[in-house]
Motif scaffolding. Sequence first.
Motif, PDB file in Angstrom:
ATOM      1  N   ALA A 169       0.844  -1.196   0.000  1.00 42.51           N
ATOM      2  CA  ALA A 169       0.000   0.000   0.000  1.00 42.51           C
ATOM      3  C   ALA A 169       0.879   1.246   0.000  1.00 42.51           C
TER       4      ALA A 169
ATOM      5  N   SER B 215      -5.566   5.283   2.818  1.00 46.21           N
ATOM      6  CA  SER B 215      -6.773   4.554   2.421  1.00 46.21           C
ATOM      7  C   SER B 215      -7.227   5.037   1.044  1.00 46.21           C
ATOM      8  N   ASP B 216      -8.161   4.315   0.464  1.00 48.54           N
ATOM      9  CA  ASP B 216      -8.749   4.756  -0.798  1.00 48.54           C
ATOM     10  C   ASP B 216      -9.414   6.119  -0.622  1.00 48.54           C
TER      11      ASP B 216
ATOM     12  N   ILE C  64      -6.745   8.865  -0.729  1.00 47.86           N
ATOM     13  CA  ILE C  64      -6.294   9.103  -2.107  1.00 47.86           C
ATOM     14  C   ILE C  64      -7.369   9.860  -2.886  1.00 47.86           C
ATOM     15  N   ALA C  65      -8.643   9.508  -2.691  1.00 53.20           N
ATOM     16  CA  ALA C  65      -9.737  10.209  -3.361  1.00 53.20           C
ATOM     17  C   ALA C  65      -9.782  11.679  -2.939  1.00 53.20           C
TER      18      ALA C  65
ATOM     19  N   ARG D   6      -6.954  13.591  -4.615  1.00 57.08           N
ATOM     20  CA  ARG D   6      -7.304  13.781  -6.031  1.00 57.08           C
ATOM     21  C   ARG D   6      -8.319  14.916  -6.176  1.00 57.08           C
TER      22      ARG D   6
END
Length: 107
Positions: A57, A66-67, A70-71, A74
């Motif tokens: 990871a 975590s996802d 990252i979101a 972004r």
Amino acid sequence: MKNIGLPKGVAYACLAETIVLALEGRFENFTVGRAIEWEKVREIYQLGLKHGMKLAAISGVNGPFSDADIAKVRELALAARAKAVRAPASAKSAVAKKPRARKPVAR
């Protein structure tokens, strides 16, 4: 492998690359500095898979991202990019027309 402050079975990418190259009997500089070629990235990734390695990871000083982390990054990056594109032309030209400081002339 000795404890280097990472979770068990995890190594820094630079160390993993060195291990893979040694397992392959390749004693060379592979990816050094900032000018890294995508073909080299693909090759070292395939060699790592060959030797049973996989990507860990993405982590920072506080642990894995975590996802959702990252979101969020972004989303913030896209918002900043959109804001930069929407900046009025007059503001951009004012920055471009800022007078340069003059160097003192010896007399």
